[in-house]
Design an enzyme around this catalytic site. Structure first.
Site, PDB file in Angstrom:
ATOM      1  N   SER A  47       6.896  25.913  52.524  1.00  0.00           N
ATOM      2  CA  SER A  47       7.588  25.015  51.507  1.00  0.00           C
ATOM      3  C   SER A  47       6.629  23.779  51.196  1.00  0.00           C
ATOM      4  O   SER A  47       5.589  23.424  51.604  1.00  0.00           O
ATOM      5  CB  SER A  47       8.645  24.255  52.412  1.00  0.00           C
ATOM      6  OG  SER A  47       8.025  23.251  53.238  1.00  0.00           O
ATOM      7  N   ASP A  48       6.997  23.293  50.011  1.00  0.00           N
ATOM      8  CA  ASP A  48       6.151  22.215  49.487  1.00  0.00           C
ATOM      9  C   ASP A  48       6.642  21.185  50.142  1.00  0.00           C
ATOM     10  O   ASP A  48       7.537  21.270  51.165  1.00  0.00           O
ATOM     11  CB  ASP A  48       6.507  21.952  48.105  1.00  0.00           C
ATOM     12  CG  ASP A  48       5.276  21.044  47.312  1.00  0.00           C
ATOM     13  OD1 ASP A  48       4.372  20.218  48.202  1.00  0.00           O
ATOM     14  OD2 ASP A  48       5.025  20.907  46.157  1.00  0.00           O
ATOM     15  N   TRP A  49       6.219  19.892  50.446  1.00  0.00           N
ATOM     16  CA  TRP A  49       6.384  18.899  51.161  1.00  0.00           C
ATOM     17  C   TRP A  49       7.590  18.201  51.015  1.00  0.00           C
ATOM     18  O   TRP A  49       7.965  17.692  50.159  1.00  0.00           O
ATOM     19  CB  TRP A  49       5.412  17.678  51.256  1.00  0.00           C
ATOM     20  CG  TRP A  49       4.107  18.148  52.242  1.00  0.00           C
ATOM     21  CD1 TRP A  49       3.690  17.145  52.901  1.00  0.00           C
ATOM     22  CD2 TRP A  49       3.348  19.185  52.394  1.00  0.00           C
ATOM     23  NE1 TRP A  49       2.650  17.692  53.603  1.00  0.00           N
ATOM     24  CE2 TRP A  49       2.424  19.006  53.523  1.00  0.00           C
ATOM     25  CE3 TRP A  49       3.508  20.522  51.904  1.00  0.00           C
ATOM     26  CZ2 TRP A  49       1.688  19.932  53.897  1.00  0.00           C
ATOM     27  CZ3 TRP A  49       2.498  21.572  52.265  1.00  0.00           C
ATOM     28  CH2 TRP A  49       1.723  21.219  53.403  1.00  0.00           C
ATOM     29  N   ALA A 107      10.372  20.032  50.593  1.00  0.00           N
ATOM     30  CA  ALA A 107      11.108  20.953  49.716  1.00  0.00           C
ATOM     31  C   ALA A 107      12.210  21.705  50.443  1.00  0.00           C
ATOM     32  O   ALA A 107      13.202  22.273  49.829  1.00  0.00           O
ATOM     33  CB  ALA A 107      10.217  21.715  48.885  1.00  0.00           C
TER      34      ALA A 107
END
Ligand SMILES: *[C@@H]1O[C@H](CO)[C@@H](O)[C@H](O)[C@H]1NC(C)=O
Ligand SMILES: *[C@@H]1O[C@H](CO)[C@@H](O)[C@H](O)[C@H]1NC(C)=O
Ligand SMILES: *[C@@H]1O[C@H](CO)[C@@H](O)[C@H](O)[C@H]1NC(C)=O
Ligand SMILES: *[C@@H]1O[C@H](CO)[C@@H](O)[C@H](O)[C@H]1NC(C)=O
Ligand SMILES: *[C@@H]1O[C@H](CO)[C@@H](O)[C@H](O)[C@H]1NC(C)=O
Ligand SMILES: *[C@@H]1O[C@H](CO)[C@@H](O)[C@H](O)[C@H]1NC(C)=O
Ligand SMILES: *[C@@H]1O[C@H](CO)[C@@H](O)[C@H](O)[C@H]1NC(C)=O
Length: 917
Positions: A326-328, A330
Site C-alpha cells: 500500500s502507499d502510506w 492508503a
C-alpha cells in the site's frame, strides 16, 4: 506517501481518538469491505461514479511462483514459509507503524529464518530523509527544522522528468545503478521508486516530475532502465503509484476514513492498457520486485483493495511475481485488501496512525483464525515477500539500515512513536556518494533542452558581460535543505517537493558555476527587476525562473501539490522579470527550472529574448551541468518529454484539476488516449514547442533509412503458455497458540505485533460477508498474460528500422532519434495520429562522424487493446501500411518507412497537420 498531513491532523485528534475509538474489529473491517464495491462511505453517501464505469470483481488472488525466472527464489521461499508460524507470516506483511524503526517503512521480522525487519525507504531520486529531519515529518514545531547540511552523505540525483528529457537509455540505467548502490549502502531493502504514475495527463499534476514524461513509452523506458540499474545492486525496486494518481488534491480518504472518499479516477479499459498501465507492465517485464498502489480509487474502488487492478491486471495478466504494497496509509480495510491481493500494509498502523491501530498485524492474525481470510491468501502474500527477498539475494550479506529517517543524531529512540522507547545507534553516517556526482551531472547536462537560440546566441563566450537575474540562479539563503521535503520555492529549483525528494549534500547553484567560468558577472538575487539599471551594449542578461509542484501534504505559494494556484506560469512573477529584462537588454537568455510545461507566451517572441533553456530539475548538479552547455563545452541534447502548449485551454477540460465535490471527487478520463501531443495533433492545435523538441549547437542528417520485417504479422499473438506450478501449502487454520503473546515478551507501546490477547477465543464464525463477485475458484488464465509483463510474444520484434545519423555541423554532439507509429489508414480503430514507440540516442558524434541507430518495433507497439477479446490485436491491413515516422520530435516529421512496400523516404508531408503559429 504523506506523513505530515496526518501528523498535523492527528495532533489535536489523538486525545479525542483515544477516548472515542476502540480497537477496530473485524466487524468494522466488514463494513468497510461492503462499502468498497457497493458504493457509499461509512456515512453512507457519495456521488456515484459516472454511468458505465464499474469496479469489476476479480477473485481469488492469483498466487505467485509460476514464472520461470522466479522458480529458484520461490522454491527457497516455499521451504521457509512452510515452516513459519502464523505470527511470523503476519509479521512480514505488516509495517511496524509510523516512526517505528529507522526507515519510513519497516516490516516485522522472522529471525528464525534470518529475515530482519525489512527497510523501505524513499525516494525515486535519492535516499530520502537521511540523517537530517527530526521526525521525517513536518512537525509544527520550529525545532524540527534545525538541520546540519554537513551530515548529508547521499546524492541528490536529478528528478525523473530530467532523466526523461535525456532520452538516453544508458543514463537511465546508470542513474538507477547509482541510486541502488546508495540504497544498498544505507541498508535499504526496498527502495520506493521509480515513479511511472502519474503519467502526466494533467499538466498541473503535482508529481509528474517524479516520472519521466507524458508518454507511456518514454515513461516505460525510464522506469524499466531505472529498475534494472537499482536491482543490479540487490535492492528491491518499487514501481509506483498504481494507478491513475494524476492529481494530488483529494487523492486520499480523509481521516476518519469514510467521511470523504479519495478521488475516483474513472478510466476505461483500453486507455488503462494503452497509456497508464503500459509503464507498469514494462516494469514487471524488467523484473521489478515491488509495486506500490496509489491512494486514489479507480472506478470508485480504492486501489488498495481493487481486485480487478491487483488480482486481475497486475498478478494475472501482467504476471507480477513480487509483492504489492500500500502507499502510506492508503489501506482502508483489512479483509478487503487481503482478498483483493494486497501483500504488504505500510506503514502498518493504517487505521489510526501513531496509536498502534492497524488493519493487519494482530487483525490479520484474527482474520486467519476466524476463517475470513483464507490461509492460502496469507501464504501467497508471505511467499511473494520472501521470494522477492531471495530473488535479489538479500539473504546473502545484505546490510542492515545504518541511518535513521527520524533524526540526525547519532543515537536516539529506536521507536520515536512509542511512549517509551529503547535507545539505538540511529546514524552511522555512512557516506554512499562515491562518484555518483558524475552520473548526476551527466544526466542533468544531457537533459538540458534548448528551445530557442536565435542568431546562435548560445554558446556564450566566457568573456561575455553577464547580468544574472532571479533567485532561481542562487541557493536558498536559509539553507539548501531548510524546507522540509523541499516544500518551498526558494533558490534554484533542483527538485519538486514531497516524499519524492532527498536531502542535498550540496547544491551547486548556477550562479556559482557561472562565476567559476566567467569573469564579468553581476548577480541580482531578486525576482523583482531592480530599478536604476543601465544596460550597456554587449551586456547579456540571463534570467532564471522556475515552476514548482509536489506532493499534496504540503502547500507552496498556494499550490496544493498540483500547480493549483500559479497554474502553468512561472513562480515568483517570473514572467514579469523576463519581460522587464527584455525591455532593458538587447540579448536575454531565459533559463527555466521546472516540473513540467510552463506557458511562455508572455515573452517568447520578444525580440531580445534570444535563447531559452529548460534545465528541468537538475538535483545537486544544477550549476556545472548548465555551464557545460551555456559556455559550449557540450552541445545540448535534451528534448522535451512533454509538449509546451500556447495556452492551457488548448487541452481538453477533462485534464484540468478537478475541484471539490461532496463525498467523492470524480475524475473521469473522458479524453481517453488523447493526452499531451496525442490531443493537440488530433485537434490540429500547434503547440509552442512540440513533444521531443530540442535544439543543438550542431546539425545532423538522417540518411540511409531502411526497414526490415522480422516477424510475420498476425492480428493476435500466439497463444500464451499455461502457468507454471505455484507453491502448495496446508490450508488448515493454524493453532491459535501461534499468535499468543510469547511468555515474558516485553512489547513496545503502539508498536504493531502479530499477537492477539486471547487467541483461543477466536473461532471461525462463517458469517463473514464477502464482496460481490468473491470466489475461491481460480479464473482461467487471461489470454494476454503468460509471463512477466504479459504474453512474451508481445515483445517479439515485428519491424526493425535503421537510420544513419551524421553530424553535419561544426561541433560534436548527440542526436536523439524517435520513431512514431501511424496506423494503417483503413484501420477501423480510433487511434492517435502518431504515437512514440521507440527512441535511441547516439553517442557523441564528432564533426562528420556517423552512427547507425536501430529502432525496434514490437508486437505490442503495433497493437491495440481490444476490450472485447481482452487481448492485444494488430489491425493488419493488406492494402494500407503501418507508417513509421522517424525524427527528433513530433514537430517536423518528414522521413518515414512503410510496412508493406518496405520503402523509406524523406521529404514527406508530416502526418501532423496543424496550422503554423
Ligand atoms: C472501469 O470501468 C470501465 C468502463 O466500464 C472498464 O472498461 C474498466 O475495465 C474498469 N476498470 C477497472 C479497473 O475495473
Ligand atoms: C527473466 O525472463 C526474461 C524473459 O524470459 C529474461 O529476459 C530475463 O533476463 C530473466 N531475468 C532473470 C533475472 O532471469
Ligand atoms: C522446513 O525446513 C526444513 C529445513 O529447514 C525443510 O527440510 C523442510 O522441508 C521444511 N518444511 C517444509 C514443509 O517445507
Ligand atoms: C515479529 O517482529 C517483531 C519485530 O518487528 C519481533 O519482535 C517479533 O519477535 C517477531 N515475531 C516473530 C514470531 O518472529
Ligand atoms: C539576427 O541578427 C541579425 C543581424 O544582426 C538581425 O538583423 C536579426 O534581427 C537577428 N535575429 C534575431 C531573431 O534576433
Ligand atoms: C577572452 O578575452 C581574451 C583577452 O581579450 C582573449 O585572449 C580570449 O581569446 C577571449 N576568450 C574567448 C573565449 O573569447
Ligand atoms: C523540418 O525538417 C526539414 C528536413 O529536415 C528541414 O529542412 C526544415 O528546416 C525543418 N523545419 C523546421 C521548422 O524545423
Amino acid at each position: 506517501m504523506s506523513l505530515a498531513s496526518y501528523f498535523l491532523v492527528l495532533l489535536p485528534l489523538v486525545s479525542l481518538s483515544l477516548a472515542l475509538v476502540s480497537r477496530p474489529d473485524l466487524a468494522e473491517n466488514t463494513v468497510r469491505l461492503q462499502n468498497l464495491q457497493g458504493g457509499g462511505g461509512l456515512i453512507g453517501a457519495r456521488d456515484s461514479v459516472p454511468a458505465g464505469y464499474v469496479a469489476a470483481p476479480y477473485y481469488p488472488a492469483p498466487p505467485g511462483g509460476w514464472v520461470s525466472n522466479w522458480t529458484a527464489a520461490y522454491a527457497k521461499a516455499q521451504v521457509v514459509v512452510a515452516n513459519m508460524t502464523l505470527a511470523e507470516k503476519v509479521n512480514l506483511t505488516t509495517g511496524t507503524g509510523e516512526l517505528m524503526g529507522p526507515c519510513v517503512g519497516n516490516t516485522g521480522s522472522a529471525m528464525r529464518f534470518g529475515i530482519p525487519n525489512l527497510c523501505l525507504q524513499d525516494s525515486a531520486l535519492g535516499i530520502a530523509a537521511t540523517e537530517s529531519e527530526s521526525f521525517g515529518v513536518d512537525l509544527p514545531l520550529p525545532i524540527c527544522e534545525l538541520k546540519n547540511d554537513n551530515y548529508i552523505d547521499n546524492t541528490a540525483f536529478p528528478a525523473g522528468i530530467t532523466v526523461g528529457a535525456t532520452f538516453s537509455k544508458v543514463l537511465m540505467y546508470e542513474r538507477g545503478l547509482a541510486l541502488g548502490a546508495e540504497a544498498r549502502g544505507k541498508g535499504v531493502n526496498i527502495q520506493l521508486g521509480p515513479t511511472v504514475g502519474p503519467l502526466g495527463r494533467k499538466p498541473r499534476g503535482g508529481r509528474n516530475w517524479e516520472g519521466f514524461g507524458a508518454d507511456p513509452v518514454l515513461q516505460a523506458w525510464g522506469g524499466a532502465e531505472t529498475i534494472k540499474g537499482m536491482q543490479e545492486n540487490g535492492v528491491i525496486a518499487t514501481v509506483k503509484h498504481f494507478i491513475g494518481n494524476e492529481q494530488e488534491e483529494y487523492r486520499m480518504d480523509i481521516i476518519p476514513h469514510g467521511l470523504m472518499k479519495a478521488i475516483s479516477s474513472n478510466i476505461d479499459d483500453r486507455t488503462l492498457h494503452e497509456l497508464y498501465s503500459w509503464p507498469f507492465a514494462e516494469a514487471i517485464r524488467a523484473g521489478v520486485g515491488a509495486i506500490m498502489i496509489a491512494y486514489n480509487d479507480v472506478n470508485g474502488s480504492a486501489c488498495s483493495q481493487n481486485s480487478m487492478l491487483i488480482n486481475g491486471i497486475l498478478k494475472d495478466e501482467f504476471g507480477f511475481q513480487g509483492l504489492v504494497m500500500s502507499d502510506w496509509l492508503a489501506q482502508i480495510s483489512g479483509v478487503g485488501s487481503a482478498l483483493a491481493g494486497l501483500d504488504m500494509a505500510m506503514p502498518g498502523d493504517g487505521d489510526i496512525p501513531f496509536l498502534g491501530l492497524a488493519y493487519w498485524a494482530y487483525e490479520l492474525s484474527t482474520s486467519i483464525l476466524n476463517g475470513s481470510v483464507p490461509l492460502s491468501r496469507l501464504n501467497d502474500a508471505v511467499t511473494r515477500i520472501v521470494a522477492t527477498w531471495y530473488q535479489f539475494g538479500q539473504d546473502q550479506d545484505y546490510p542492515l539500515p545504518n541511518f535513521s529517517a527520524n533524526t540526525d543524531d547519532p543515537t536516539g529512540p529506536c521507536y520515536p512513536a512509542a511512549l517509551i522507547s529503547p535507545t539505538c545507534v540511529t546514524n552511522e553516517y555512512v557516506n554512499v556518494q562515491v562518484d555518483h556526482n558524475i552520473v548526476a551531472r551527466n544526466v542533468s547536462r544531457e537533459a538540458i533542452t534548448l528551445l530557442k537560440n536565435a542568431n546562435k546566441t548560445l554558446p556564450l563566450s566566457t568573456n561575455a558581460t553577464l547580468k544574472i537575474f532571479g533567485t532561481d540562479a542562487g541557493n536558498n539563503p536559509s539553507g539548501i535543505n531548510a524546507c522540509n521535503q523541499r516544500a518551498c520555492d526558494e533558490g534554484v529549483l533542483g527538485m519538486g517537493w514531497g516524499s519524492g525528494t532527498a536531502n542535498y549534500p550540496y547544491l551547486d547553484a548556477p550562479i556559482d558555476a557561472i562565476r567559476r567560468k566567467a569573469a564579468d558577472v553581476t548577480f541580482y538575487a531578486t525576482d523583482t527587476f531592480p530599478t536604476g539599471i543601465t544596460a550597456v551594449t554587449g551586456d547579456i542578461a540571463m534570467v532564471f525562473i522556475n515552476s514548482d509542484s509536489g506532493e499534496n501534504q504540503e502547500t507552496v505559494d498556494g499550490n496544493l501539490g498540483d500547480r493549483s494556484s500559479t497554474g502553468l506560469y512561472a513562480y515568483n512573477n517570473g514572467d514579469a522579470l523576463v519581460e522587464a529584462a527584455a525591455a532593458k537588454y538587447a540579448t536575454v537568455i531565459v533559463v527555466v527550472h521546472t516540473v513540467g510545461p510552463i506557458i511562455v507566451e508572455n515573452w517568447i517572441d520578444l525580440p531580445s529574448v534570444k535563447a531559452v533553456i529548460f534545465a528541468h530539475l537538475p538535483g545537486q548538479e544544477a550549476g556545472d551541468s548548465l555551464t557545460d552547455i551555456i559556455f559550449g563545452d557540450y552541445s545540448p541534447s535534451g528534448h522535451l518529454p512533454y509538449s509546451i502548449p500556447v495556452a492551457e485551454d488548448d487541452y481538453p477540460s477533462s485534464v484540468s484539476l478537478v475541484g471539490f465535490e461532496l463525498f467523492q471527487v470524480q475524475d473521469t478520463f473522458s479524453e481517453g488516449l488523447y493526452i499531451d501531443y496525442r490531443y493537440l495533433n488530433k485537434n490540429k492545435v500547434a503547440p509552442r514547442f512540440a513533444f521531443g523538441h530540442g535544439l543543438s549547437y550542431t546539425t545532423f542528417s538522417m540518411t540511409s533509412m531502411t526497414i526490415s520485417s522480422v516477424t510475420a504479422l498476425t492480428s493476435t499473438p500466439p497463444a500464451r503458455a499455461p502457468k507454471g506450478a505455484t507453491p502448495v501449502y496446508s490450508s488448515a487454520i493454524p493453532p491459535a497458540s501461534e499468535v499468543a503473546w510469547p511468555t515474558g515478551f516485553s512489547a513496545i507501546s503502539r508498536y504493531l505485533y502479530p499477537y492477539v490477547d486471547d487467541p483461543e477465543s477466536i473461532t471461525a464464525t462463517g458469517t463473514f460477508s464477502y464482496p460481490t463477485g468473491y470466489s475461491t475458484i481460480p479464473k482461467d488464465p487471461p489470454p494476454a498474460g503468460g509471463s512477466q509483463g504479459g504474453n512474451p510474444a508481445l515483445w517479439d520484434v515485428m519491424y526493425s528500422i535503421s537510420v544513419t545519423v551524421t553530424n553535419t555541423g561544426s561541433v560534436p554532439g548527440k542526436e536523439v532519434v524517435m520513431l512514431f507509429l501511424q496506423y494503417p489508414s483503413d484501420s477501423a480503430w480510433d487511434t492517435p495520429i502518431i504515437q512514440l514507440r521507440a527512441f535511441e540516442k547516439t553517442d557523441t558524434l564528432a564533426v562528420d562522424a556517423s552512427e547507425t541507430v536501430t529502432l525496434q518495433v514490437t508486437r505490442k507497439d503495433l497493437s491495440i487493446w481490444d476490450v472485447v477479446s481482452q487481448n492485444w490485436v494488430i489491425p493488419v491491413s493488406d492494402t494500407e501500411p503501418f507508417v513509421f515516422w522517424v525524427g527528433e520530435g513530433t514537430g517536423n516529421l518528414t522521413m518515414a518507412c512503410e510496412s508493406l512496400s518496405k520503402s523509406c523516404n524523406g521529404g514527406r508531408a508530416s502526418p501532423v497537420t496543424v496550422p503554423a503559429r
